[in-house]
Design a protein around this motif. Structure first.
Motif, short mmCIF file in Angstrom:
data_model
loop_
_atom_site.label_atom_id
_atom_site.label_comp_id
_atom_site.label_asym_id
_atom_site.label_seq_id
_atom_site.Cartn_x
_atom_site.Cartn_y
_atom_site.Cartn_z
N THR A 214 28.60 33.16 -28.75
CA THR A 214 29.77 32.30 -28.59
C THR A 214 29.57 31.45 -27.34
N VAL A 215 29.74 30.15 -27.49
CA VAL A 215 29.66 29.22 -26.37
C VAL A 215 31.09 28.82 -26.03
N SER A 216 31.51 29.14 -24.81
CA SER A 216 32.88 28.90 -24.40
C SER A 216 33.00 27.59 -23.62
N PHE A 217 33.94 26.77 -24.06
CA PHE A 217 34.29 25.54 -23.36
C PHE A 217 35.65 25.69 -22.68
N SER A 218 36.12 26.93 -22.54
CA SER A 218 37.45 27.17 -21.98
C SER A 218 37.52 26.63 -20.55
N GLY A 219 38.68 26.08 -20.23
CA GLY A 219 38.90 25.52 -18.90
C GLY A 219 38.41 24.09 -18.74
N LEU A 220 37.75 23.55 -19.77
CA LEU A 220 37.27 22.17 -19.69
C LEU A 220 38.24 21.25 -20.42
N PRO A 221 38.46 20.06 -19.88
CA PRO A 221 39.35 19.13 -20.57
C PRO A 221 38.69 18.56 -21.82
N ALA A 222 39.51 18.08 -22.73
CA ALA A 222 38.98 17.45 -23.95
C ALA A 222 38.09 16.28 -23.55
N GLY A 223 37.04 16.07 -24.34
CA GLY A 223 36.13 14.97 -24.06
C GLY A 223 34.76 15.22 -24.66
N VAL A 224 33.80 14.42 -24.23
CA VAL A 224 32.43 14.52 -24.72
C VAL A 224 31.59 15.25 -23.69
N TYR A 225 30.78 16.19 -24.16
CA TYR A 225 29.89 16.97 -23.30
C TYR A 225 28.50 17.01 -23.92
N TYR B 88 18.24 26.38 -23.78
CA TYR B 88 16.90 26.69 -23.29
C TYR B 88 16.42 28.00 -23.92
N ARG B 89 15.14 28.04 -24.27
CA ARG B 89 14.51 29.27 -24.77
C ARG B 89 13.34 29.56 -23.84
N ASP B 90 13.38 30.72 -23.23
CA ASP B 90 12.34 31.12 -22.27
C ASP B 90 12.11 30.03 -21.22
N GLY B 91 13.21 29.40 -20.76
CA GLY B 91 13.14 28.41 -19.70
C GLY B 91 12.80 27.00 -20.13
N GLU B 92 12.51 26.79 -21.41
CA GLU B 92 12.15 25.45 -21.91
C GLU B 92 13.31 24.89 -22.73
N LEU B 93 13.60 23.62 -22.51
CA LEU B 93 14.67 22.95 -23.24
C LEU B 93 14.28 22.81 -24.72
N HIS B 94 15.16 23.32 -25.61
CA HIS B 94 14.88 23.26 -27.05
C HIS B 94 15.92 22.52 -27.86
N LEU B 95 17.09 22.27 -27.26
CA LEU B 95 18.12 21.55 -28.00
C LEU B 95 19.02 20.84 -27.00
N THR B 96 19.29 19.58 -27.27
CA THR B 96 20.34 18.84 -26.56
C THR B 96 21.23 18.24 -27.62
N GLU B 97 22.52 18.56 -27.53
CA GLU B 97 23.45 18.06 -28.54
C GLU B 97 24.70 17.54 -27.87
N ARG B 98 25.16 16.38 -28.32
CA ARG B 98 26.42 15.85 -27.84
C ARG B 98 27.54 16.58 -28.57
N VAL B 99 28.50 17.08 -27.80
CA VAL B 99 29.58 17.88 -28.38
C VAL B 99 30.92 17.24 -28.01
N LEU B 100 31.79 17.11 -28.99
CA LEU B 100 33.13 16.61 -28.76
C LEU B 100 34.09 17.79 -28.70
N LEU B 101 34.76 17.92 -27.56
CA LEU B 101 35.75 18.98 -27.38
C LEU B 101 37.12 18.37 -27.57
N ILE B 102 37.87 18.88 -28.54
CA ILE B 102 39.22 18.37 -28.80
C ILE B 102 40.22 19.47 -28.54
N GLU B 103 41.44 19.05 -28.25
CA GLU B 103 42.50 20.02 -27.92
C GLU B 103 43.03 20.71 -29.15
#
Length: 96
Positions: free
Chosen positions: A65-76, A81-96
């Motif tokens: 579970t990835v928690s966005f609790s406490g963050l305002p709505a918006g784009v993040y 990272y897997r074993d210290g290497e970046l494997h995924l970058t995704e733009r996420v929209l957090l809505i209320e």
């Protein structure tokens, strides 16, 4: 002698996936493949690159579970990272 090699990669099988997007109720699910001995972590960043959350994930699980609790709505940006290497970058929209 000529040899021809052909193959078709599966477009639906990603080793790391995040859903739902947009995120409602402050949390999403991160699904990983072959996590038995791998160390995963994630960072949540603002669009300008400020890190607002970092969390390490225990090895041996297939989903987290990835928690966005406490963050305002918006784009993040979610970086995984897997074993210290970046494997995924995704733009996420957090809505209320």
């Amino acid at each position: 002698d000529q040899s021809i090699t052909t193959g078709v990669a599966s477009l639906t099988s990603k080793p790391i996936r995040f859903f739902p997007n947009p995120v409602e109720e402050g949390k999403g699910t991160l699904v990983v493949a072959n996590s038995d001995t791998r160390n995963y972590s994630y960072r949540i960043l603002t669009p300008v690159g400020h890190v607002v959350k970092t969390e390490g994930l225990p090895a041996g699980q297939d989903s987290y579970t990835v928690s966005f609790s406490g963050l305002p709505a918006g784009v993040y940006l979610l970086e995984v990272y897997r074993d210290g290497e970046l494997h995924l970058t995704e733009r996420v929209l957090l809505i209320e």
